[in-house]
Design a protein around this motif. Structure first.
Motif, PDB file in Angstrom:
ATOM      1  N   ALA A  57       0.829  -1.208   0.000  1.00 10.85           N
ATOM      2  CA  ALA A  57       0.000   0.000   0.000  1.00 10.85           C
ATOM      3  C   ALA A  57       0.865   1.261   0.000  1.00 10.85           C
ATOM      4  CB  ALA A  57      -0.930   0.000   1.207  1.00 10.85           C
ATOM      5  N   ILE A  58       1.923   1.258   0.816  1.00 11.82           N
ATOM      6  CA  ILE A  58       2.831   2.416   0.849  1.00 11.82           C
ATOM      7  C   ILE A  58       3.478   2.617  -0.517  1.00 11.82           C
ATOM      8  CG2 ILE A  58       4.986   3.321   1.801  1.00 11.82           C
ATOM      9  CD1 ILE A  58       4.301   1.983   4.436  1.00 11.82           C
ATOM     10  N   GLY A  59       3.954   1.522  -1.123  1.00 16.13           N
ATOM     11  CA  GLY A  59       4.600   1.624  -2.426  1.00 16.13           C
ATOM     12  C   GLY A  59       3.669   2.170  -3.495  1.00 16.13           C
ATOM     13  N   VAL A  60       2.433   1.669  -3.514  1.00 19.19           N
ATOM     14  CA  VAL A  60       1.446   2.143  -4.497  1.00 19.19           C
ATOM     15  C   VAL A  60       1.164   3.627  -4.292  1.00 19.19           C
ATOM     16  CG1 VAL A  60      -0.976   1.961  -5.195  1.00 19.19           C
ATOM     17  CG2 VAL A  60       0.383  -0.111  -4.847  1.00 19.19           C
ATOM     18  N   ALA A  61       0.950   4.024  -3.029  1.00 19.96           N
ATOM     19  CA  ALA A  61       0.664   5.432  -2.733  1.00 19.96           C
ATOM     20  C   ALA A  61       1.843   6.326  -3.099  1.00 19.96           C
ATOM     21  CB  ALA A  61       0.312   5.591  -1.258  1.00 19.96           C
ATOM     22  N   MET A  62       3.046   5.859  -2.815  1.00 24.56           N
ATOM     23  CA  MET A  62       4.251   6.640  -3.094  1.00 24.56           C
ATOM     24  C   MET A  62       4.419   6.872  -4.597  1.00 24.56           C
ATOM     25  SD  MET A  62       8.045   5.671  -1.661  1.00 24.56           S
ATOM     26  CE  MET A  62       7.490   5.541   0.027  1.00 24.56           C
ATOM     27  N   ILE A  63       4.273   5.810  -5.367  1.00 19.27           N
ATOM     28  CA  ILE A  63       4.411   5.931  -6.819  1.00 19.27           C
ATOM     29  C   ILE A  63       3.321   6.837  -7.390  1.00 19.27           C
ATOM     30  CG2 ILE A  63       4.248   4.671  -8.997  1.00 19.27           C
ATOM     31  CD1 ILE A  63       5.511   2.263  -7.520  1.00 19.27           C
ATOM     32  N   GLY A  64       2.096   6.663  -6.908  1.00 17.81           N
ATOM     33  CA  GLY A  64       0.986   7.474  -7.406  1.00 17.81           C
ATOM     34  C   GLY A  64       1.154   8.947  -7.126  1.00 17.81           C
ATOM     35  N   VAL A  65       1.590   9.280  -5.919  1.00 14.02           N
ATOM     36  CA  VAL A  65       1.800  10.689  -5.578  1.00 14.02           C
ATOM     37  C   VAL A  65       2.938  11.272  -6.407  1.00 14.02           C
ATOM     38  CG1 VAL A  65       2.598  12.254  -3.759  1.00 14.02           C
ATOM     39  CG2 VAL A  65       0.831  10.560  -3.265  1.00 14.02           C
ATOM     40  N   GLY A  66       3.992  10.477  -6.612  1.00 13.53           N
ATOM     41  CA  GLY A  66       5.096  10.948  -7.449  1.00 13.53           C
ATOM     42  C   GLY A  66       4.634  11.275  -8.863  1.00 13.53           C
ATOM     43  N   LEU A  67       3.800  10.430  -9.428  1.00 19.17           N
ATOM     44  CA  LEU A  67       3.289  10.662 -10.779  1.00 19.17           C
ATOM     45  C   LEU A  67       2.363  11.872 -10.834  1.00 19.17           C
ATOM     46  CD1 LEU A  67       2.565   6.981 -11.886  1.00 19.17           C
ATOM     47  CD2 LEU A  67       4.285   8.520 -12.868  1.00 19.17           C
ATOM     48  N   MET A  68       1.451  11.989  -9.851  1.00 24.03           N
ATOM     49  CA  MET A  68       0.533  13.128  -9.841  1.00 24.03           C
ATOM     50  C   MET A  68       1.279  14.442  -9.659  1.00 24.03           C
ATOM     51  SD  MET A  68      -3.049  12.011  -8.001  1.00 24.03           S
ATOM     52  CE  MET A  68      -2.369  11.550  -6.424  1.00 24.03           C
ATOM     53  N   SER A  69       2.320  14.416  -8.835  1.00 21.99           N
ATOM     54  CA  SER A  69       3.120  15.629  -8.632  1.00 21.99           C
ATOM     55  C   SER A  69       3.878  16.000  -9.908  1.00 21.99           C
ATOM     56  CB  SER A  69       4.114  15.414  -7.482  1.00 21.99           C
ATOM     57  OG  SER A  69       3.441  15.164  -6.267  1.00 21.99           O
ATOM     58  N   TYR A  70       4.452  15.009 -10.566  1.00 24.46           N
ATOM     59  CA  TYR A  70       5.212  15.258 -11.785  1.00 24.46           C
ATOM     60  C   TYR A  70       4.326  15.821 -12.902  1.00 24.46           C
ATOM     61  CZ  TYR A  70       8.351  14.431 -15.720  1.00 24.46           C
ATOM     62  OH  TYR A  70       9.150  14.589 -16.830  1.00 24.46           O
ATOM     63  N   LEU A  71       3.089  15.328 -12.935  1.00 25.20           N
ATOM     64  CA  LEU A  71       2.145  15.800 -13.962  1.00 25.20           C
ATOM     65  C   LEU A  71       1.497  17.133 -13.596  1.00 25.20           C
ATOM     66  CD1 LEU A  71       0.376  12.401 -14.770  1.00 25.20           C
ATOM     67  CD2 LEU A  71       2.091  13.597 -16.163  1.00 25.20           C
ATOM     68  N   GLY A  72       1.813  17.645 -12.412  1.00 25.12           N
ATOM     69  CA  GLY A  72       1.280  18.939 -12.001  1.00 25.12           C
ATOM     70  C   GLY A  72      -0.142  18.895 -11.472  1.00 25.12           C
ATOM     71  N   LEU A  73      -0.652  17.704 -11.163  1.00 27.87           N
ATOM     72  CA  LEU A  73      -2.014  17.600 -10.649  1.00 27.87           C
ATOM     73  C   LEU A  73      -2.104  18.053  -9.199  1.00 27.87           C
ATOM     74  CD1 LEU A  73      -3.047  14.141 -12.169  1.00 27.87           C
ATOM     75  CD2 LEU A  73      -3.694  16.424 -12.968  1.00 27.87           C
ATOM     76  N   ILE A  74      -1.095  17.714  -8.418  1.00 29.74           N
ATOM     77  CA  ILE A  74      -1.064  18.115  -7.009  1.00 29.74           C
ATOM     78  C   ILE A  74       0.315  18.647  -6.670  1.00 29.74           C
ATOM     79  CG2 ILE A  74      -2.818  16.417  -6.328  1.00 29.74           C
ATOM     80  CD1 ILE A  74      -0.541  14.717  -5.150  1.00 29.74           C
TER      81      ILE A  74
END
Length: 505
Positions: A57-74
Protein backbone atom coordinates in the motif's frame (compact mmCIF):
# COMPACT_ATOMS: atom_id res chain seq x y z
CA UNK A 1 -14.52 34.30 -15.72
CA UNK A 2 -17.12 31.71 -14.60
CA UNK A 3 -18.58 32.13 -11.12
CA UNK A 4 -17.11 29.80 -8.52
CA UNK A 5 -19.69 28.00 -6.37
CA UNK A 6 -17.81 26.91 -3.25
CA UNK A 7 -20.85 25.10 -1.84
CA UNK A 8 -21.11 22.88 -4.92
CA UNK A 9 -17.39 22.15 -4.82
CA UNK A 10 -17.60 21.31 -1.11
CA UNK A 11 -20.53 18.99 -1.77
CA UNK A 12 -18.59 17.22 -4.52
CA UNK A 13 -15.59 16.77 -2.23
CA UNK A 14 -17.74 15.41 0.60
CA UNK A 15 -19.69 12.92 -1.50
CA UNK A 16 -16.62 11.74 -3.41
CA UNK A 17 -14.74 11.19 -0.14
CA UNK A 18 -17.73 9.37 1.31
CA UNK A 19 -17.89 7.02 -1.68
CA UNK A 20 -14.15 6.24 -1.52
CA UNK A 21 -14.15 5.61 2.24
CA UNK A 22 -17.26 3.41 2.15
CA UNK A 23 -15.47 1.24 -0.40
CA UNK A 24 -12.32 1.40 1.73
CA UNK A 25 -14.30 0.22 4.76
CA UNK A 26 -15.47 -2.80 2.79
CA UNK A 27 -11.91 -3.52 1.62
CA UNK A 28 -10.50 -3.27 5.16
CA UNK A 29 -13.15 -5.66 6.47
CA UNK A 30 -12.69 -8.14 3.65
CA UNK A 31 -8.88 -8.21 3.85
CA UNK A 32 -8.34 -7.66 7.61
CA UNK A 33 -5.81 -4.94 6.73
CA UNK A 34 -4.40 -3.73 10.05
CA UNK A 35 -1.25 -1.90 11.11
CA UNK A 36 -1.22 -3.32 14.61
CA UNK A 37 -1.82 -6.80 13.26
CA UNK A 38 1.01 -6.39 10.77
CA UNK A 39 3.48 -5.38 13.48
CA UNK A 40 2.40 -8.03 16.00
CA UNK A 41 2.43 -10.75 13.34
CA UNK A 42 6.08 -9.99 12.61
CA UNK A 43 7.16 -9.60 16.23
CA UNK A 44 5.39 -12.60 17.74
CA UNK A 45 4.95 -15.01 14.84
CA UNK A 46 7.57 -13.97 12.30
CA UNK A 47 4.66 -13.76 9.84
CA UNK A 48 5.04 -11.04 7.19
CA UNK A 49 1.82 -11.35 5.18
CA UNK A 50 -0.02 -8.37 6.66
CA UNK A 51 3.18 -6.32 6.76
CA UNK A 52 3.60 -7.03 3.05
CA UNK A 53 0.06 -5.72 2.55
CA UNK A 54 1.13 -2.54 4.30
CA UNK A 55 4.36 -2.12 2.36
CA UNK A 56 2.50 -2.73 -0.90
CA UNK A 57 0.00 0.00 0.00
CA UNK A 58 2.83 2.42 0.85
CA UNK A 59 4.60 1.62 -2.43
CA UNK A 60 1.45 2.14 -4.50
CA UNK A 61 0.66 5.43 -2.73
CA UNK A 62 4.25 6.64 -3.09
CA UNK A 63 4.41 5.93 -6.82
CA UNK A 64 0.99 7.47 -7.41
CA UNK A 65 1.80 10.69 -5.58
CA UNK A 66 5.10 10.95 -7.45
CA UNK A 67 3.29 10.66 -10.78
CA UNK A 68 0.53 13.13 -9.84
CA UNK A 69 3.12 15.63 -8.63
CA UNK A 70 5.21 15.26 -11.79
CA UNK A 71 2.15 15.80 -13.96
CA UNK A 72 1.28 18.94 -12.00
CA UNK A 73 -2.01 17.60 -10.65
CA UNK A 74 -1.06 18.12 -7.01
CA UNK A 75 1.66 19.90 -5.06
CA UNK A 76 2.77 17.99 -1.95
CA UNK A 77 4.33 21.20 -0.65
CA UNK A 78 0.77 22.33 0.08
CA UNK A 79 0.08 19.50 2.52
CA UNK A 80 0.60 19.52 6.30
CA UNK A 81 3.42 16.98 6.07
CA UNK A 82 6.04 18.95 4.16
CA UNK A 83 6.61 22.13 6.13
CA UNK A 84 10.08 23.46 6.89
CA UNK A 85 9.87 22.60 10.59
CA UNK A 86 11.09 19.10 11.43
CA UNK A 87 9.51 18.36 14.84
CA UNK A 88 11.47 15.19 15.42
CA UNK A 89 10.97 14.96 19.19
CA UNK A 90 7.20 15.41 18.98
CA UNK A 91 7.08 12.81 16.23
CA UNK A 92 9.09 10.24 18.19
CA UNK A 93 7.28 10.75 21.50
CA UNK A 94 3.84 10.91 19.88
CA UNK A 95 4.57 7.98 17.59
CA UNK A 96 5.68 5.71 20.43
CA UNK A 97 2.61 6.71 22.45
CA UNK A 98 0.31 5.99 19.52
CA UNK A 99 1.96 2.65 18.74
CA UNK A 100 1.70 1.54 22.36
CA UNK A 101 -1.89 2.71 22.58
CA UNK A 102 -3.08 0.97 19.43
CA UNK A 103 -2.00 -2.41 20.81
CA UNK A 104 -3.77 -1.81 24.13
CA UNK A 105 -6.88 -0.68 22.24
CA UNK A 106 -6.77 -3.64 19.79
CA UNK A 107 -6.26 -1.47 16.72
CA UNK A 108 -5.39 1.96 15.35
CA UNK A 109 -7.86 4.72 14.47
CA UNK A 110 -9.02 3.16 11.21
CA UNK A 111 -9.32 -0.32 12.74
CA UNK A 112 -11.42 1.15 15.55
CA UNK A 113 -13.93 2.49 13.03
CA UNK A 114 -14.01 -0.83 11.17
CA UNK A 115 -14.77 -2.67 14.40
CA UNK A 116 -17.52 -0.23 15.32
CA UNK A 117 -19.20 -1.06 12.03
CA UNK A 118 -18.98 -4.76 12.93
CA UNK A 119 -20.70 -4.28 16.31
CA UNK A 120 -17.69 -3.92 18.62
CA UNK A 121 -18.78 -1.85 21.63
CA UNK A 122 -15.22 -1.79 22.94
CA UNK A 123 -14.18 0.15 19.87
CA UNK A 124 -17.02 2.61 20.40
CA UNK A 125 -15.54 3.37 23.83
CA UNK A 126 -12.10 3.73 22.22
CA UNK A 127 -13.57 6.10 19.64
CA UNK A 128 -15.02 8.39 22.31
CA UNK A 129 -11.85 8.28 24.39
CA UNK A 130 -9.60 8.90 21.41
CA UNK A 131 -11.81 11.71 20.12
CA UNK A 132 -11.87 13.53 23.44
CA UNK A 133 -8.14 13.16 24.10
CA UNK A 134 -7.23 14.25 20.57
CA UNK A 135 -9.45 17.32 20.90
CA UNK A 136 -7.77 18.14 24.23
CA UNK A 137 -4.39 17.76 22.52
CA UNK A 138 -5.39 20.00 19.63
CA UNK A 139 -7.02 22.80 21.64
CA UNK A 140 -7.16 21.89 25.32
CA UNK A 141 -5.01 21.13 28.33
CA UNK A 142 -2.92 18.48 26.58
CA UNK A 143 -2.35 20.95 23.75
CA UNK A 144 -0.83 23.49 26.13
CA UNK A 145 1.40 20.76 27.57
CA UNK A 146 2.43 19.62 24.08
CA UNK A 147 3.23 23.12 22.82
CA UNK A 148 5.33 23.94 25.89
CA UNK A 149 7.32 20.70 25.96
CA UNK A 150 8.07 18.44 22.98
CA UNK A 151 6.99 20.98 20.36
CA UNK A 152 9.73 23.36 21.49
CA UNK A 153 12.38 20.98 20.12
CA UNK A 154 12.64 21.06 16.33
CA UNK A 155 14.88 21.74 13.37
CA UNK A 156 14.10 24.50 10.89
CA UNK A 157 15.18 23.49 7.41
CA UNK A 158 15.94 25.82 4.54
CA UNK A 159 13.55 23.83 2.35
CA UNK A 160 10.44 21.73 2.82
CA UNK A 161 11.21 18.63 4.85
CA UNK A 162 10.33 16.12 2.15
CA UNK A 163 13.22 14.19 0.65
CA UNK A 164 12.84 15.60 -2.90
CA UNK A 165 13.07 19.20 -1.64
CA UNK A 166 16.05 18.50 0.64
CA UNK A 167 18.00 16.57 -1.98
CA UNK A 168 17.08 18.96 -4.80
CA UNK A 169 18.57 21.86 -2.83
CA UNK A 170 21.78 19.90 -2.19
CA UNK A 171 22.22 18.41 -5.64
CA UNK A 172 20.87 21.27 -7.73
CA UNK A 173 18.32 19.00 -9.41
CA UNK A 174 14.75 19.96 -10.29
CA UNK A 175 12.47 18.91 -7.43
CA UNK A 176 9.72 17.73 -9.78
CA UNK A 177 11.96 15.21 -11.54
CA UNK A 178 13.63 14.13 -8.32
CA UNK A 179 10.29 13.49 -6.65
CA UNK A 180 9.20 11.24 -9.49
CA UNK A 181 12.54 9.43 -9.50
CA UNK A 182 12.58 8.81 -5.75
CA UNK A 183 8.93 7.76 -5.74
CA UNK A 184 9.53 5.26 -8.52
CA UNK A 185 12.69 3.83 -6.95
CA UNK A 186 11.48 3.60 -3.35
CA UNK A 187 7.91 2.70 -4.23
CA UNK A 188 8.95 0.04 -6.71
CA UNK A 189 11.32 -1.46 -4.14
CA UNK A 190 8.47 -1.77 -1.64
CA UNK A 191 6.08 -3.21 -4.22
CA UNK A 192 8.73 -5.69 -5.40
CA UNK A 193 9.44 -6.82 -1.84
CA UNK A 194 5.75 -7.24 -1.07
CA UNK A 195 5.14 -9.29 -4.20
CA UNK A 196 8.36 -11.30 -4.02
CA UNK A 197 6.69 -14.29 -2.33
CA UNK A 198 4.30 -16.28 -4.47
CA UNK A 199 2.19 -17.30 -1.47
CA UNK A 200 1.34 -13.60 -1.04
CA UNK A 201 -0.39 -13.58 -4.42
CA UNK A 202 -4.03 -14.05 -3.46
CA UNK A 203 -7.11 -11.90 -3.88
CA UNK A 204 -7.26 -10.50 -0.35
CA UNK A 205 -3.59 -9.57 -0.11
CA UNK A 206 -3.54 -7.83 -3.48
CA UNK A 207 -6.85 -6.10 -2.77
CA UNK A 208 -5.50 -4.86 0.56
CA UNK A 209 -2.28 -3.42 -0.83
CA UNK A 210 -3.56 -1.95 -4.08
CA UNK A 211 -6.97 -0.99 -2.64
CA UNK A 212 -5.64 0.94 0.35
CA UNK A 213 -2.89 2.59 -1.70
CA UNK A 214 -5.41 3.62 -4.35
CA UNK A 215 -7.72 5.06 -1.68
CA UNK A 216 -4.94 7.33 -0.41
CA UNK A 217 -4.35 8.52 -3.98
CA UNK A 218 -8.07 9.04 -4.61
CA UNK A 219 -8.41 11.33 -1.58
CA UNK A 220 -5.28 13.26 -2.57
CA UNK A 221 -6.93 13.86 -5.95
CA UNK A 222 -10.27 14.80 -4.38
CA UNK A 223 -8.78 17.42 -2.07
CA UNK A 224 -5.96 18.57 -4.34
CA UNK A 225 -7.78 18.67 -7.68
CA UNK A 226 -11.54 18.42 -7.23
CA UNK A 227 -11.51 20.66 -4.16
CA UNK A 228 -8.81 23.08 -5.28
CA UNK A 229 -9.75 26.69 -6.02
CA UNK A 230 -6.92 28.93 -7.21
CA UNK A 231 -8.70 32.10 -6.08
CA UNK A 232 -11.39 32.08 -3.43
CA UNK A 233 -13.90 34.79 -4.45
CA UNK A 234 -14.14 35.84 -0.80
CA UNK A 235 -10.45 36.03 0.11
CA UNK A 236 -8.80 36.09 -3.34
CA UNK A 237 -6.44 33.37 -2.06
CA UNK A 238 -6.10 29.75 -3.09
CA UNK A 239 -8.12 27.32 -1.03
CA UNK A 240 -8.63 23.58 -0.65
CA UNK A 241 -12.36 23.34 -0.09
CA UNK A 242 -13.86 21.26 2.76
CA UNK A 243 -10.59 20.45 4.54
CA UNK A 244 -10.03 21.15 8.23
CA UNK A 245 -6.47 22.36 7.77
CA UNK A 246 -7.23 24.54 4.75
CA UNK A 247 -4.50 22.63 2.95
CA UNK A 248 -4.45 19.60 0.70
CA UNK A 249 -5.34 16.47 2.69
CA UNK A 250 -5.70 12.74 2.37
CA UNK A 251 -6.75 10.10 4.88
CA UNK A 252 -5.84 10.25 8.57
CA UNK A 253 -7.74 9.07 11.62
CA UNK A 254 -6.85 11.04 14.74
CA UNK A 255 -7.69 14.73 14.35
CA UNK A 256 -10.85 13.88 12.35
CA UNK A 257 -12.12 12.06 15.45
CA UNK A 258 -11.92 15.38 17.30
CA UNK A 259 -13.62 17.23 14.44
CA UNK A 260 -16.48 14.70 14.45
CA UNK A 261 -17.09 15.31 18.16
CA UNK A 262 -16.86 19.07 17.65
CA UNK A 263 -19.30 18.97 14.71
CA UNK A 264 -21.80 16.84 16.62
CA UNK A 265 -21.49 18.98 19.76
CA UNK A 266 -21.96 22.30 17.93
CA UNK A 267 -24.31 20.94 15.27
CA UNK A 268 -26.67 23.93 15.53
CA UNK A 269 -23.78 26.29 14.77
CA UNK A 270 -24.05 26.78 11.01
CA UNK A 271 -20.39 27.75 10.82
CA UNK A 272 -19.46 24.14 11.62
CA UNK A 273 -19.35 22.32 8.31
CA UNK A 274 -18.85 18.70 7.37
CA UNK A 275 -15.31 18.29 6.11
CA UNK A 276 -13.32 15.70 4.23
CA UNK A 277 -11.92 14.33 7.50
CA UNK A 278 -15.32 14.14 9.22
CA UNK A 279 -17.04 12.34 6.36
CA UNK A 280 -14.15 9.89 6.02
CA UNK A 281 -14.85 8.72 9.59
CA UNK A 282 -18.50 8.02 8.81
CA UNK A 283 -17.57 6.44 5.48
CA UNK A 284 -15.35 3.78 7.08
CA UNK A 285 -17.98 2.86 9.67
CA UNK A 286 -20.74 2.57 7.09
CA UNK A 287 -18.57 0.55 4.71
CA UNK A 288 -17.71 -1.85 7.52
CA UNK A 289 -21.37 -2.08 8.55
CA UNK A 290 -22.45 -2.88 4.99
CA UNK A 291 -19.86 -5.66 4.75
CA UNK A 292 -20.71 -7.09 8.17
CA UNK A 293 -24.43 -7.21 7.46
CA UNK A 294 -23.95 -8.61 3.96
CA UNK A 295 -21.66 -11.40 5.18
CA UNK A 296 -23.64 -12.00 8.40
CA UNK A 297 -20.54 -11.34 10.52
CA UNK A 298 -22.05 -8.47 12.51
CA UNK A 299 -22.12 -9.29 16.21
CA UNK A 300 -22.10 -7.32 19.43
CA UNK A 301 -18.88 -7.56 21.41
CA UNK A 302 -18.08 -6.04 24.78
CA UNK A 303 -15.28 -6.03 27.34
CA UNK A 304 -14.09 -9.29 28.90
CA UNK A 305 -13.19 -7.85 32.29
CA UNK A 306 -12.00 -4.72 34.12
CA UNK A 307 -8.43 -5.01 32.85
CA UNK A 308 -9.65 -5.27 29.27
CA UNK A 309 -11.72 -2.13 29.82
CA UNK A 310 -8.76 -0.29 31.34
CA UNK A 311 -6.44 -1.29 28.49
CA UNK A 312 -8.84 0.08 25.89
CA UNK A 313 -9.42 3.33 27.77
CA UNK A 314 -5.70 3.93 28.24
CA UNK A 315 -5.03 2.89 24.65
CA UNK A 316 -7.58 5.40 23.38
CA UNK A 317 -5.99 8.22 25.37
CA UNK A 318 -2.47 7.31 24.21
CA UNK A 319 -3.61 7.22 20.58
CA UNK A 320 -5.44 10.55 20.87
CA UNK A 321 -2.57 12.40 22.55
CA UNK A 322 0.17 10.58 20.64
CA UNK A 323 -1.50 10.86 17.24
CA UNK A 324 -1.95 14.63 17.45
CA UNK A 325 1.56 15.06 18.86
CA UNK A 326 3.03 13.01 16.02
CA UNK A 327 0.83 14.85 13.48
CA UNK A 328 -0.92 11.71 12.37
CA UNK A 329 -1.71 8.04 12.89
CA UNK A 330 -0.52 4.91 11.13
CA UNK A 331 -2.72 5.87 8.18
CA UNK A 332 -2.04 9.62 8.34
CA UNK A 333 1.73 9.51 8.78
CA UNK A 334 2.36 5.88 7.85
CA UNK A 335 0.63 6.02 4.46
CA UNK A 336 -0.54 9.52 3.58
CA UNK A 337 2.56 11.26 4.93
CA UNK A 338 5.06 8.74 3.61
CA UNK A 339 3.51 9.00 0.16
CA UNK A 340 4.81 12.61 0.08
CA UNK A 341 8.29 11.35 1.11
CA UNK A 342 8.20 13.58 4.20
CA UNK A 343 11.07 12.89 6.60
CA UNK A 344 8.83 13.30 9.66
CA UNK A 345 6.54 10.57 8.33
CA UNK A 346 9.36 8.04 8.09
CA UNK A 347 10.35 8.89 11.67
CA UNK A 348 6.73 8.52 12.78
CA UNK A 349 6.36 5.10 11.17
CA UNK A 350 9.46 3.83 12.95
CA UNK A 351 8.13 5.24 16.24
CA UNK A 352 4.79 3.46 15.72
CA UNK A 353 6.62 0.15 15.33
CA UNK A 354 8.72 0.76 18.46
CA UNK A 355 5.64 1.68 20.50
CA UNK A 356 3.74 -1.38 19.31
CA UNK A 357 6.72 -3.62 20.09
CA UNK A 358 6.92 -2.27 23.63
CA UNK A 359 3.19 -2.81 24.11
CA UNK A 360 3.45 -6.41 22.92
CA UNK A 361 6.23 -7.06 25.44
CA UNK A 362 4.07 -5.50 28.13
CA UNK A 363 1.07 -7.66 27.27
CA UNK A 364 3.21 -10.77 27.15
CA UNK A 365 4.39 -9.97 30.65
CA UNK A 366 0.86 -9.25 31.84
CA UNK A 367 -0.47 -12.50 30.40
CA UNK A 368 2.06 -14.68 32.18
CA UNK A 369 0.51 -14.70 35.66
CA UNK A 370 1.96 -16.82 38.46
CA UNK A 371 0.14 -20.01 39.45
CA UNK A 372 -3.09 -19.12 41.21
CA UNK A 373 -3.38 -19.38 44.96
CA UNK A 374 -5.41 -22.21 46.47
CA UNK A 375 -8.74 -21.39 48.08
CA UNK A 376 -9.57 -22.80 51.52
CA UNK A 377 -13.12 -24.03 51.91
CA UNK A 378 -15.23 -23.56 54.99
CA UNK A 379 -14.50 -27.06 56.26
CA UNK A 380 -10.75 -26.27 56.16
CA UNK A 381 -10.16 -28.75 53.36
CA UNK A 382 -8.29 -27.31 50.36
CA UNK A 383 -9.95 -27.07 46.96
CA UNK A 384 -9.10 -25.07 43.86
CA UNK A 385 -11.40 -23.14 41.55
CA UNK A 386 -10.82 -21.77 38.09
CA UNK A 387 -11.13 -18.26 39.53
CA UNK A 388 -8.72 -18.87 42.36
CA UNK A 389 -5.94 -21.04 41.07
CA UNK A 390 -4.85 -24.29 39.96
CA UNK A 391 -4.27 -27.04 42.11
CA UNK A 392 -1.62 -29.44 42.86
CA UNK A 393 -0.12 -30.81 40.81
CA UNK A 394 -1.92 -28.89 38.03
CA UNK A 395 -0.24 -25.48 37.94
CA UNK A 396 -2.95 -23.56 36.08
CA UNK A 397 -2.33 -19.89 35.33
CA UNK A 398 -5.69 -18.12 35.51
CA UNK A 399 -5.68 -15.22 33.04
CA UNK A 400 -9.36 -14.45 33.62
CA UNK A 401 -12.22 -16.24 35.30
CA UNK A 402 -13.00 -17.70 31.85
CA UNK A 403 -9.54 -18.72 30.63
CA UNK A 404 -6.51 -20.50 32.02
CA UNK A 405 -3.33 -22.10 30.66
CA UNK A 406 -1.37 -25.11 31.77
CA UNK A 407 1.56 -27.31 30.84
CA UNK A 408 1.19 -30.82 29.40
CA UNK A 409 -1.65 -32.84 30.91
CA UNK A 410 -2.41 -36.55 30.91
CA UNK A 411 -5.83 -38.23 30.54
CA UNK A 412 -5.97 -38.81 34.29
CA UNK A 413 -5.69 -35.03 34.91
CA UNK A 414 -8.95 -34.29 33.10
CA UNK A 415 -11.11 -35.25 36.08
CA UNK A 416 -9.39 -32.60 38.23
CA UNK A 417 -9.77 -30.03 35.45
CA UNK A 418 -13.49 -30.79 35.25
CA UNK A 419 -13.81 -30.60 39.04
CA UNK A 420 -12.35 -27.10 38.97
CA UNK A 421 -15.17 -26.01 36.68
CA UNK A 422 -13.61 -25.93 33.22
CA UNK A 423 -16.01 -26.72 30.38
CA UNK A 424 -13.62 -26.80 27.42
CA UNK A 425 -10.01 -27.86 26.76
CA UNK A 426 -7.79 -26.66 23.89
CA UNK A 427 -4.65 -28.67 23.16
CA UNK A 428 -1.93 -26.52 21.54
CA UNK A 429 0.87 -29.12 21.63
CA UNK A 430 1.54 -31.23 18.53
CA UNK A 431 1.52 -34.99 19.08
CA UNK A 432 4.97 -36.54 19.35
CA UNK A 433 6.74 -33.26 20.16
CA UNK A 434 7.98 -34.68 23.48
CA UNK A 435 8.64 -38.20 22.27
CA UNK A 436 6.82 -41.43 23.12
CA UNK A 437 6.20 -40.41 26.74
CA UNK A 438 3.94 -37.52 25.70
CA UNK A 439 0.24 -38.39 26.03
CA UNK A 440 -1.58 -38.49 22.70
CA UNK A 441 -4.20 -35.86 21.97
CA UNK A 442 -6.73 -38.58 21.12
CA UNK A 443 -6.36 -40.13 24.57
CA UNK A 444 -6.85 -36.80 26.33
CA UNK A 445 -9.87 -36.14 24.10
CA UNK A 446 -11.48 -39.44 25.09
CA UNK A 447 -11.07 -38.60 28.76
CA UNK A 448 -12.46 -35.09 28.25
CA UNK A 449 -15.52 -36.17 26.32
CA UNK A 450 -16.23 -38.95 28.82
CA UNK A 451 -16.67 -36.22 31.43
CA UNK A 452 -18.78 -34.02 29.15
CA UNK A 453 -16.03 -31.49 28.36
CA UNK A 454 -15.52 -29.90 24.93
CA UNK A 455 -12.12 -30.68 23.42
CA UNK A 456 -10.28 -29.05 20.49
CA UNK A 457 -6.90 -29.99 19.05
CA UNK A 458 -5.15 -26.84 17.76
CA UNK A 459 -1.45 -27.81 17.54
CA UNK A 460 1.12 -25.03 17.32
CA UNK A 461 4.84 -25.49 16.69
CA UNK A 462 6.89 -23.64 19.31
CA UNK A 463 7.99 -20.23 18.01
CA UNK A 464 5.99 -20.65 14.80
CA UNK A 465 2.48 -19.40 15.61
CA UNK A 466 0.68 -18.43 12.41
CA UNK A 467 -1.96 -15.78 11.78
CA UNK A 468 -4.48 -18.49 10.90
CA UNK A 469 -3.88 -20.23 14.22
CA UNK A 470 -4.36 -16.98 16.13
CA UNK A 471 -7.59 -16.33 14.25
CA UNK A 472 -8.83 -19.86 14.97
CA UNK A 473 -7.98 -19.39 18.65
CA UNK A 474 -9.99 -16.18 18.66
CA UNK A 475 -12.94 -18.06 17.14
CA UNK A 476 -12.68 -20.82 19.74
CA UNK A 477 -12.61 -18.31 22.59
CA UNK A 478 -15.81 -16.83 21.21
CA UNK A 479 -17.67 -20.08 20.58
CA UNK A 480 -16.55 -22.69 23.14
CA UNK A 481 -18.36 -22.86 26.49
CA UNK A 482 -16.30 -21.33 29.28
CA UNK A 483 -14.30 -21.52 31.38
CA UNK A 484 -11.68 -22.70 28.87
CA UNK A 485 -8.33 -24.31 29.63
CA UNK A 486 -5.55 -24.34 27.00
CA UNK A 487 -2.37 -26.37 27.39
CA UNK A 488 0.94 -27.02 25.63
CA UNK A 489 4.34 -28.16 26.90
CA UNK A 490 4.75 -25.41 29.51
CA UNK A 491 1.73 -23.15 28.97
CA UNK A 492 3.76 -20.36 27.35
CA UNK A 493 2.71 -21.22 23.81
CA UNK A 494 -0.96 -21.24 24.80
CA UNK A 495 -0.48 -17.91 26.54
CA UNK A 496 1.08 -16.31 23.45
CA UNK A 497 -1.71 -17.70 21.28
CA UNK A 498 -4.31 -16.32 23.70
CA UNK A 499 -2.66 -12.90 23.60
CA UNK A 500 -2.59 -12.86 19.80
CA UNK A 501 -6.21 -13.95 19.68
CA UNK A 502 -7.11 -10.74 21.50
CA UNK A 503 -5.42 -8.68 18.81
CA UNK A 504 -6.38 -10.33 15.53
CA UNK A 505 -9.56 -9.58 13.71
Amino acid sequence: MPEIDLNTIASNVIWATFAVTVLLGIVLQQTRFCTMGAVTDVIVMGEWTRMRQWLLAIGVAMIGVGLMSYLGLIDTGKSIYTGTRLSWLSTIVGGVMFGFGMVLASGCGSKTLIRIGAGNLKSLVVFLTLALSSYMTLKGVFGVLRVNTVDTVFLTLSTSQDLPSVLAAQWGVAKNSLQLGLALVLGSALVTFALSRKDFWNFNNLLAGFGVGASILAIWWISGVLGYVAEDPNTLEEVFVATNSGRMESLTYVAPYAYVIEWLTFFSDTSKKVTLGIISVFGLVIGSLIYSLATKTFRWESFRNAEDTGNHLIGGVLMGVGGVTAMGCTIGQGLTGISTLAINSFIAFAAFVVGASLAMKYLQWRMLPPPCEPVVAGNSSTYHSNTGGCGMPLQIACHTDQFGTLGQIAPEDVAEIARQGYKSIINNRPDGEGGPTQPLSADVEVAAKALGLNYVYLPVVSGQITLEQAQEMARLLETLPGPILAFCRSGARSTNLYMLAQQVG
